[in-house]
Design a protein around this motif. Structure first.
Motif, short mmCIF file in Angstrom:
data_model
loop_
_atom_site.label_atom_id
_atom_site.label_comp_id
_atom_site.label_asym_id
_atom_site.label_seq_id
_atom_site.Cartn_x
_atom_site.Cartn_y
_atom_site.Cartn_z
N THR A 211 49.86 53.55 25.05
CA THR A 211 50.16 53.30 26.46
C THR A 211 51.65 53.49 26.73
O THR A 211 52.05 54.12 27.72
CB THR A 211 49.75 51.86 26.84
N ILE A 212 52.47 52.96 25.83
CA ILE A 212 53.93 53.11 25.98
C ILE A 212 54.34 54.56 25.75
O ILE A 212 55.14 55.13 26.51
CB ILE A 212 54.65 52.17 25.01
N PHE A 213 53.81 55.18 24.69
CA PHE A 213 54.18 56.57 24.42
C PHE A 213 53.82 57.47 25.60
O PHE A 213 54.59 58.35 25.98
CB PHE A 213 53.47 57.08 23.16
N SER A 214 52.65 57.24 26.17
CA SER A 214 52.20 58.04 27.30
C SER A 214 53.14 57.90 28.49
O SER A 214 53.55 58.90 29.10
CB SER A 214 50.78 57.62 27.70
N ASP A 215 53.48 56.66 28.84
CA ASP A 215 54.36 56.42 29.98
C ASP A 215 55.74 57.05 29.75
O ASP A 215 56.34 57.63 30.67
CB ASP A 215 54.51 54.92 30.23
N MET A 216 56.23 56.97 28.52
CA MET A 216 57.56 57.50 28.23
C MET A 216 57.56 59.03 28.21
O MET A 216 58.55 59.65 28.61
CB MET A 216 58.06 56.93 26.90
N VAL A 217 56.48 59.63 27.74
CA VAL A 217 56.37 61.09 27.82
C VAL A 217 56.32 61.53 29.27
O VAL A 217 56.96 62.51 29.68
CB VAL A 217 55.13 61.59 27.05
N ASP A 218 55.60 60.78 30.09
CA ASP A 218 55.50 61.12 31.52
C ASP A 218 56.85 61.07 32.22
O ASP A 218 57.16 61.92 33.06
CB ASP A 218 54.52 60.18 32.23
#
Length: 261
Positions: A211-218
């Motif tokens: 969830t965190i990785f996804s938001d940070m990639v976005d």
């Protein structure tokens, strides 16, 4: 998608690993009832021993393990050193009611350098790690019908462009399965820790670190280069069927490498 080993020239190899091994492994009961999942035998050699052999072959010097379920079994098995690898432990008292986002957060004070993150249910060929030994990379495999879980999209330069939650979401591009091995620079890790702190402080302890990785990639605060795991065997073991399939990929007669000592 091809991983370009030329990208490694002149870069410093990572020598620290983090293993998340707190979960109960409930889908492998009764095998894991009295033992952590990482000590499950695959063709008479445990997942943990296989990982240690791989870490030694890649020149790792430090291993941090987040423990939970039957933590004493792991500590008794490894001690504080194996070969040239020193081992440190952090125990998650809340392992029964939290998920891997909490386990990753538990390592925030112990790791202050680039590292490679591993889950405790993977068996793989050591050669697959050759291009994972450098910061800000993510292991992926081309999505297949029998795989499930988080997937990602990749651009022409092998950069991760987007995470997708689950496999039922409609899509038009080629998707890749996350293998749950990631490497991080210190800068990336510091950004992740800030986000972990926000989630944990808000009581969000039972979700996944993706969830965190996804938001940070976005929001472009985190970038991963993909590393293909399609050219050598690997398997994620969640249940008895997975274990049987892994033993087909890693039979006894091809087991090689040093044992834990």
């Amino acid at each position: 998608m091809n991983s370009d080993s030329n990208n490694n020239i002149g870069k410093t190899r990572i020598t620290t690993a983090l293993l998340l091994a707190a979960g109960t492994g409930s889908r492998l009961f009764p095998i894991t009832e009295n033992s952590p999942k990482c000590l499950t035998l695959v063709s008479d050699k445990s997942i943990l021993e296989r990982l240690i052999t791989n870490l030694k072959s890649q020149g790792f010097k430090r291993l941090v393990i987040v423990t939970g379920h039957k933590s004493n079994c792991i500590m008794d098995y490894l001690g504080d050193k194996t070969g040239d690898i020193t081992i440190e432990y952090v125990h998650s008292e809340l392992y029964k009611t939290t998920n891997n986002i909490y386990s990753l957060w538990m390592a925030r004070d112990l790791i202050k350098e680039p590292f490679v993150l591993f889950e405790s249910d993977l068996v793989l060929s050591s050669a697959l790690l050759d291009n994972m030994m450098y910061p800000d990379r993510m292991a992926v495999a081309l999505m297949q019908p029998w795989l499930n879980g988080t997937t990602v999209s990749i651009d022409a330069e092998n950069n991760i462009t987007r995470f997708q939650k689950g496999t039922t979401e409609a899509y038009t591009d080629i998707r890749y399965k996350t293998v749950n091995i990631y490497s991080f620079s210190l800068k990336s890790w510091e950004g992740i820790v800030k986000n972990l702190n926000h989630h944990i402080n808000d009581g969000d302890v039972n979700c996944y670190y993706e969830t965190i990785f996804s938001d940070m990639v976005d929001d472009k605060s985190l970038a991963f280069q993909s590393v293909s795991f399609d050219h050598s065997p690997w398997y994620e073991i969640d249940n008895a069927k997975d274990l049987a399939n892994a033993e087909l990929l890693f039979p006894k007669d091809i087991i090689t490498g040093a044992t834990v000592s």
